[in-house]
Scaffold this motif. Structure first.
Motif, mmCIF file in Angstrom:
data_model
loop_
_atom_site.group_PDB
_atom_site.id
_atom_site.type_symbol
_atom_site.label_atom_id
_atom_site.label_comp_id
_atom_site.label_asym_id
_atom_site.label_seq_id
_atom_site.Cartn_x
_atom_site.Cartn_y
_atom_site.Cartn_z
ATOM 1 N N ALA A 57 0.866 -1.056 -0.276
ATOM 2 C CA ALA A 57 -0.279 0.320 -0.126
ATOM 3 C C ALA A 57 1.156 1.889 -0.222
ATOM 4 O O ALA A 57 0.721 2.043 -1.302
ATOM 5 N N ILE A 58 1.845 1.430 0.650
ATOM 6 C CA ILE A 58 2.521 2.661 1.184
ATOM 7 C C ILE A 58 4.145 1.988 0.297
ATOM 8 O O ILE A 58 4.625 1.640 1.011
ATOM 9 N N ASP A 59 4.867 2.669 -0.029
ATOM 10 C CA ASP A 59 6.165 2.336 -0.631
ATOM 11 C C ASP A 59 7.033 3.490 -0.672
ATOM 12 O O ASP A 59 6.969 4.991 0.221
ATOM 13 N N LEU A 60 8.653 3.070 -0.516
ATOM 14 C CA LEU A 60 9.527 4.485 -0.559
ATOM 15 C C LEU A 60 10.110 3.836 -1.522
ATOM 16 O O LEU A 60 10.585 2.736 -1.954
ATOM 17 N N GLN A 61 9.879 4.830 -2.631
ATOM 18 C CA GLN A 61 10.910 5.273 -3.828
ATOM 19 C C GLN A 61 11.298 6.437 -3.946
ATOM 20 O O GLN A 61 11.553 7.925 -4.078
ATOM 21 N N PHE A 62 13.008 6.592 -4.277
ATOM 22 C CA PHE A 62 14.179 7.252 -4.935
ATOM 23 C C PHE A 62 14.414 7.364 -6.434
ATOM 24 O O PHE A 62 14.630 5.430 -6.624
ATOM 25 N N LYS A 63 14.588 8.220 -7.336
ATOM 26 C CA LYS A 63 15.144 8.039 -8.839
ATOM 27 C C LYS A 63 17.064 8.184 -8.276
ATOM 28 O O LYS A 63 17.105 9.252 -7.743
ATOM 29 N N ASN A 64 17.750 7.522 -8.739
ATOM 30 C CA ASN A 64 19.280 8.478 -9.254
ATOM 31 C C ASN A 64 19.331 8.846 -10.704
ATOM 32 O O ASN A 64 19.348 8.548 -11.867
ATOM 33 N N THR A 65 19.394 10.632 -10.379
ATOM 34 C CA THR A 65 19.384 11.299 -11.195
ATOM 35 C C THR A 65 20.540 11.580 -12.024
ATOM 36 O O THR A 65 20.602 12.275 -13.208
ATOM 37 N N PHE A 66 21.537 10.772 -11.353
ATOM 38 C CA PHE A 66 23.234 11.354 -11.385
ATOM 39 C C PHE A 66 24.033 10.666 -12.849
ATOM 40 O O PHE A 66 22.677 9.133 -13.037
ATOM 41 N N ASP A 67 24.562 10.925 -13.517
ATOM 42 C CA ASP A 67 25.230 9.733 -14.855
ATOM 43 C C ASP A 67 25.682 9.237 -13.871
ATOM 44 O O ASP A 67 26.688 7.776 -14.574
ATOM 45 N N THR A 68 26.272 8.761 -12.646
ATOM 46 C CA THR A 68 27.036 7.490 -11.678
ATOM 47 C C THR A 68 25.884 6.358 -11.061
ATOM 48 O O THR A 68 24.873 6.865 -10.933
ATOM 49 N N PRO A 69 25.840 5.290 -10.641
ATOM 50 C CA PRO A 69 25.480 4.708 -9.775
ATOM 51 C C PRO A 69 26.103 5.403 -8.219
ATOM 52 O O PRO A 69 26.671 5.238 -7.665
ATOM 53 N N VAL A 70 25.092 4.563 -7.272
ATOM 54 C CA VAL A 70 25.018 4.517 -5.980
ATOM 55 C C VAL A 70 25.108 3.038 -5.580
ATOM 56 O O VAL A 70 24.449 2.685 -5.981
ATOM 57 N N ARG A 71 25.757 2.994 -4.549
ATOM 58 C CA ARG A 71 25.127 0.990 -3.768
ATOM 59 C C ARG A 71 24.668 1.505 -2.462
ATOM 60 O O ARG A 71 25.522 1.987 -1.863
ATOM 61 N N ILE A 72 23.499 1.072 -2.064
ATOM 62 C CA ILE A 72 23.244 1.155 -0.599
ATOM 63 C C ILE A 72 24.248 0.243 0.363
ATOM 64 O O ILE A 72 24.101 -0.945 0.030
#
Length: 590
Positions: free
Chosen positions: A487-502
């Motif tokens: 029902a309720i989610d958390l979402q974010f988008k990587n708008t940069f040119d390089t990847p990120v690692r969590i």
């Protein structure tokens, strides 16, 4: 020699003529007189009988009169009324069929407020007729005079409104569909009808107790505008050409897709040429290009190759690049065009499939240049219960090491999947409707808040986040997020040119989330003051209902402004969000 006529001879001749005429006149009188006397006798006798009949029937219902099929002729008014009550009383409670045109419905007299005024009904039969012919005919003929109704207006009017609705029908236009095997199916038009409510009103009043127990009214026919003939024309002009032979599409590697008659039923349909039924005059074909594409795509799937972005795999503590791959995909606009153009083309039924190269968005070369040395965003929260700690650590373990490539969106629900006991989650505290409760996976909202803040300070684009309804003091006001499976989610988008690692980890006291990559921005959070305070309400909860007492907390409104600058200090963006927290109720357990 001339004949001589003497006076004597003339007189003798005259006497002879007179004698003959007198004899003839006497003969004539002897032939007519018996008939005259017979007629006079009959008239005299009729007069006597007429007078006797008049005298004997005085004060009685005229002979031959019927009401509802019951003969009351010759009776006194009281006798007639009693007879009608006995013979028709039960019938007044039986349903009556009301017809108009080719439609019918039922009427229940008691419910409709219909009764018989027996006295007035008998009186309406009239006085004894004086016309002798009418009186003679009454020996051989009957005359139905009907009833006089006693009506309760409110239920009767309500019933008549219902009858009017049920005897009125809107015209139904013809319909054309394709069956699952692609054959045309026509539903013929149905004429509508209207009735005159006032006429029906009078007919029911006068005839509801007749011998047939049926009231028949008139109806005006309303013809449908879209007829079967128009549907048949569309079958000839559109359906038959479309399903005559399959339409084939030749793809790579000798793979052929086809649209046959059965498939056409998913692509071709028909609808009225106006959204307003009263304005529709014809049917028009509706072609579903998306359905045609879906049918062909399923058959041509093996001829396409999806591009694969470069990614990473961890081996011995280090990240290795998984190369990208280019692919190819169908150019649907060029291949399919408008499906109706191909379906109605009876000369050409074979078509070519066109392809284009599908490039990887994140290439091997870009991946080889990627590094995960910088902390681009980080956040830590604490203060959770032991049970919540189990769930927080399990969720942190699941997202640890997740990569968010350039242009991609990360979903916490999508990445962790179900969070049940089978996945290692336990029952822990949650807040529902302002008071404490428990559920499997409770506490994961703390990880969501921690991840949200790490992405916030990394400059990621906020795609979806939902603050708690009530403020929780261990989270930053106006900068926190809840989560609920499905029902309720958390979402974010990587708008940069390089990847990120969590990178996510937790112990018994706190949880930390870091986004590792190439740092290109600095982020500042400016929190506004708490405004518009609202007071909590008091709620008394049964102790049996897992009640946990609470002193409550006021609600308030707060703003948070995120300012993103490049590493040289130049402002790139500024965005403000407003959060309204409800007052947390005061809970008393009894």
């Amino acid at each position: 020699m001339k004949k001589q006529h003497t006076a004597g001879s003339t007189a003798a001749a005259h006497s002879k003529k007179v004698t003959k005429k007198t004899v003839k006149s006497h003969k004539k009188r002897r032939l007519i007189s018996p008939w005259v006397w017979a007629l006079l006798f009959i008239l005299g006798l009729g007069g006597v009988l007429y007078g006797v009949d008049i005298a004997m029937s005085e004060g009685r219902v005229p002979r031959g009169v019927t009401v509802g099929g019951v003969d009351i002729g010759g009776m006194t008014e009281s006798q007639a009324e009693q007879r009608l009550r006995l013979d028709l009383g039960e019938k007044t409670r039986k349903p009556v069929t009301v017809k108009a045109g080719n439609m019918s419905t039922k009427l229940d007299p008691p419910q409709a407020g219909l009764q018989v005024d027996w006295g007035k009904t008998v009186k309406q039969a009239g006085q004894q007729p004086l016309n002798p012919i009418t009186r003679i005919r009454s020996f051989f003929e009957t005359r139905e005079v009907g009833i006089i109704s006693a009506v309760a207006e409110e239920p009767f009017n309500r019933t008549m409104d219902r009858l009017s609705r049920e005897l009125t029908r809107t015209a139904e236009n013809a319909e054309l569909t394709l069956t699952s095997d692609g054959k045309p199916k026509v539903k013929p038009e149905v004429a509508g009808q209207t009735i005159n409510s006032d006429e029906l009103h009078d007919l029911v009043l006068d005839n509801w107790l007749n011998t047939s127990r049926t009231v028949e009214g008139k109806a005006d026919v309303v013809d449908a505008k879209i007829t079967k003939d128009k549907a048949d024309k569309l079958i000839r002009d559109v359906v038959n050409p479309a399903i005559a032979t399959p339409i084939t599409f030749k793809g790579r590697d000798n793979v052929t897709a086809r649209i046959d008659a059965a498939s056409m039923s998913k692509i071709l349909s028909f609808k009225p040429n106006s959204d307003k039924p009263e304005d529709a005059t014809d049917l028009q074909p509706v072609w579903n290009n998306d359905a045609a594409k879906a049918l062909l795509q399923a058959q041509l799937a093996s001829t396409e190759k999806e591009a694969r972005d470069a990614s990473f795999t961890e081996v011995g503590g280090s990240l290795n690049v998984i190369p990208s791959e280019d692919g190819w995909k169908i150019k649907w606009d060029e291949t399919l065009g408008k499906i109706e153009d191909k379906a109605l083309n009876t000369r050409t039924r074979d078509w070519e499939v066109f392809y284009e190269e599908d490039k990887a968005q994140y290439t091997t070369e870009q991946a080889k240049l990627a590094r995960f040395d910088d902390v681009v965003g980080e956040f830590t929260t604490g203060g959770f219960s032991p049970a919540s700690g189990v769930n927080i650590r399990r969720a942190a373990e699941m997202i640890n090491g997740a990569l968010v490539l350039p242009g991609r969106t990360f979903s916490l629900n999508g990445y962790t999947g179900p969070r049940g006991t089978a996945q290692g989650f336990v029952e822990s505290g949650i807040i529902i409707d302002g008071r404490a409760s428990e559920a499997v996976g409770g506490g994961v909202s703390q990880l969501a808040t921690t991840l949200y803040n790490a992405a916030y300070f990394a400059g990621m684009e906020d795609v979806a986040h939902t603050p708690h309804s009530y403020y929780i003091s261990r989270y930053p006001a106006g900068r926190e997020a809840t989560i609920f499976e499905g029902a309720i989610d958390l979402q974010f988008k990587n708008t940069f040119d390089t990847p990120v690692r969590i990178v996510a980890f937790a112990d018994d006291h706190q949880v930390t989330v870091r986004l590792m990559g190439v740092k290109t921005v600095n982020v500042e959070s400016i929190t506004g003051p708490r405004t518009n305070p609202t007071s909590p309400e008091k709620r008394v909860i049964d102790k049996k209902d897992h009640c946990t007492p609470s002193s409550g907390a006021p609600g308030f409104t707060i703003t948070d402004t995120r300012v993103i600058r490049d590493l040289s200090g130049k402002e790139l963006s500024r965005e403000t969000q407003t959060t309204v927290y409800d007052p947390q109720p005061i809970v008393e357990c009894k």
